[in-house]
Design an enzyme around this catalytic site. Sequence first.
Site, mmCIF file in Angstrom:
data_model
loop_
_atom_site.group_PDB
_atom_site.id
_atom_site.type_symbol
_atom_site.label_atom_id
_atom_site.label_comp_id
_atom_site.label_asym_id
_atom_site.label_seq_id
_atom_site.Cartn_x
_atom_site.Cartn_y
_atom_site.Cartn_z
ATOM 1 N N ILE A 151 -9.278 -5.516 -15.876
ATOM 2 C CA ILE A 151 -9.957 -6.130 -14.737
ATOM 3 C C ILE A 151 -11.416 -5.685 -14.688
ATOM 4 O O ILE A 151 -12.325 -6.505 -14.525
ATOM 5 C CB ILE A 151 -9.243 -5.773 -13.419
ATOM 6 C CG1 ILE A 151 -7.837 -6.371 -13.395
ATOM 7 C CG2 ILE A 151 -10.045 -6.285 -12.221
ATOM 8 C CD1 ILE A 151 -6.996 -5.944 -12.204
ATOM 9 N N ALA A 231 -8.679 -1.829 -5.761
ATOM 10 C CA ALA A 231 -7.755 -1.050 -6.599
ATOM 11 C C ALA A 231 -6.565 -0.574 -5.778
ATOM 12 O O ALA A 231 -5.562 -1.283 -5.656
ATOM 13 C CB ALA A 231 -8.497 0.120 -7.232
ATOM 14 N N ARG A 232 -6.681 0.613 -5.191
ATOM 15 C CA ARG A 232 -5.650 1.161 -4.317
ATOM 16 C C ARG A 232 -6.352 1.915 -3.188
ATOM 17 O O ARG A 232 -7.361 2.590 -3.405
ATOM 18 C CB ARG A 232 -4.708 2.121 -5.076
ATOM 19 C CG ARG A 232 -3.662 1.430 -5.932
ATOM 20 C CD ARG A 232 -2.618 0.756 -5.075
ATOM 21 N NE ARG A 232 -1.522 0.176 -5.838
ATOM 22 C CZ ARG A 232 -1.461 -1.088 -6.238
ATOM 23 N NH1 ARG A 232 -2.475 -1.903 -5.988
ATOM 24 N NH2 ARG A 232 -0.416 -1.545 -6.894
ATOM 25 N N ASP A 256 -10.087 -4.193 0.274
ATOM 26 C CA ASP A 256 -8.908 -5.058 0.193
ATOM 27 C C ASP A 256 -7.608 -4.263 0.208
ATOM 28 O O ASP A 256 -6.532 -4.842 0.338
ATOM 29 C CB ASP A 256 -8.978 -5.911 -1.083
ATOM 30 C CG ASP A 256 -7.849 -6.921 -1.189
ATOM 31 O OD1 ASP A 256 -7.652 -7.698 -0.227
ATOM 32 O OD2 ASP A 256 -7.157 -6.941 -2.225
ATOM 33 N N GLU A 261 -0.413 0.962 1.926
ATOM 34 C CA GLU A 261 -0.331 -0.490 1.787
ATOM 35 C C GLU A 261 -0.732 -1.219 3.067
ATOM 36 O O GLU A 261 -1.771 -1.840 3.137
ATOM 37 C CB GLU A 261 1.066 -0.940 1.313
ATOM 38 C CG GLU A 261 1.232 -2.458 1.146
ATOM 39 C CD GLU A 261 0.255 -3.084 0.157
ATOM 40 O OE1 GLU A 261 0.085 -4.307 0.189
ATOM 41 O OE2 GLU A 261 -0.349 -2.349 -0.653
ATOM 42 N N HIS A 280 -5.166 -7.066 1.216
ATOM 43 C CA HIS A 280 -4.625 -6.923 -0.141
ATOM 44 C C HIS A 280 -4.308 -8.293 -0.738
ATOM 45 O O HIS A 280 -3.186 -8.565 -1.172
ATOM 46 C CB HIS A 280 -3.376 -6.031 -0.149
ATOM 47 C CG HIS A 280 -3.087 -5.472 -1.519
ATOM 48 N ND1 HIS A 280 -2.138 -4.500 -1.741
ATOM 49 C CD2 HIS A 280 -3.611 -5.746 -2.741
ATOM 50 C CE1 HIS A 280 -2.080 -4.201 -3.034
ATOM 51 N NE2 HIS A 280 -2.972 -4.957 -3.654
ATOM 52 N N ALA A 283 -5.242 -10.616 -5.499
ATOM 53 C CA ALA A 283 -4.430 -11.268 -6.542
ATOM 54 C C ALA A 283 -3.604 -12.429 -6.002
ATOM 55 O O ALA A 283 -2.801 -13.005 -6.722
ATOM 56 C CB ALA A 283 -3.501 -10.254 -7.201
#
Length: 314
Positions: A151, A231-232, A256, A261, A280, A283
Site C-alpha cells: 500500500i 493503518a491501525r 480512519d 477498532e 475505518h 478499504a
Amino acid sequence: MSYKVLITEDIDKEGKDYLKKFGYEIKIAENIREETLIKEVKDCDAILVRMALITAKIMEAGIKLKVISKFGVGVDNIDVKEATKRGIRVTNSPESNKNTVAEYTMGLIISLAKKLFLYDRELRKGNFNIRENLSMDLEGKVLGIIGAGSIGKLVATKASKGFGMKVIEFKRNINELEESEYIEITDDLEYVFKHSDFISLHVPLTESTKNLIGEREFSLMKPEAFLINTARGEVVNNNALVEALLNNKIAGAAIDVYEGEVPSEDNPIFKLENVIVTPHTAAHTEEAMKRMSLHPAIGIQEILSGKDVSWPVN
C-alpha cells in the site's frame, strides 16, 4: 472430502460461492464472542475471519482446524504465534484492497491540502469569505511514508507520478536500487518526520509498531504538516495526537482507524475541527469487498487442497 468453514462475520457472495463451488459447507457464526466461536469451531476445518479475535482458546477448541484466513490484510486479531505452534496455517489478502486504500489515502491528502471540509462547513454557514483562507498545492510538497509495503508503495507512486510530490519512504532494510527521481529511501525515522509536509502511516500493528508515533515524533514535525493514518489506531498514541493538534504542533490530521477498532464516543479527537475522521472505511468499496471476500476463500482452498499458498502469513 467435504470440509466445513466457519465465517465469523458474513462476507460478500463471491467468497461464499467460491467455497461452495469446491463443495465446502459454510457456517456463519451467530456472533463473534469468544465463547460462541469456541462452540461453533469444533467441527470446522477452516475459519474465515474479518474483525473477530481468534484466540488460543478458539484454536484449542477447533480440533479439526487447519487454516485461518483473513478478510483483509492486518492479522493482529489472530494469535499467529499460537496458530504456528499448533500447525495451523494463516493466510491473508494483501492484494485485495491495496489500491483501494492507496486511493483513499490520496483522497485524504487532497482534502487536507485543499481544505475541502473547512470550505464546505463554513460556506454552509454563509461564510463565503472563507475562500480567503488559502489552501496549498501538492506539487513539490514532501510526503513521508511510514511502512513501504504494497500500500505504501502505491501511495508513493500515485503521489509522485500523479501529483509531482517528493516522497521519503521509511524502510529498515534499504535497497538503493529502489530510489528514483521522486522517491528517497531512508532508515532514519526522525529524518522523515522533520522533512515531511504530510506523514502517511501504512505499517501493520505489531509489538514494535504499537505507539510508534507519540509525543516525540509530533515534536519533530513541521507546524504546517499533516498526519494521515489508515493503518491501525494503536500505531499512534491518541493522547499525544490530541495534544499536538490542540496546541498547533501540527496543522491537522486525517484519521480512519482507532484504538480498539470502534472509537469511544467521548474520544477528544471528534471535538477538533482540524481533523478529518472516517469510520475505518479506507478499504470499503464494492470492488474491494468482493476481492476481500474471494481472496481468503482462495487461501483456504489452496491450503486444504495442498496447493502453493498465494498469501501466506506463517
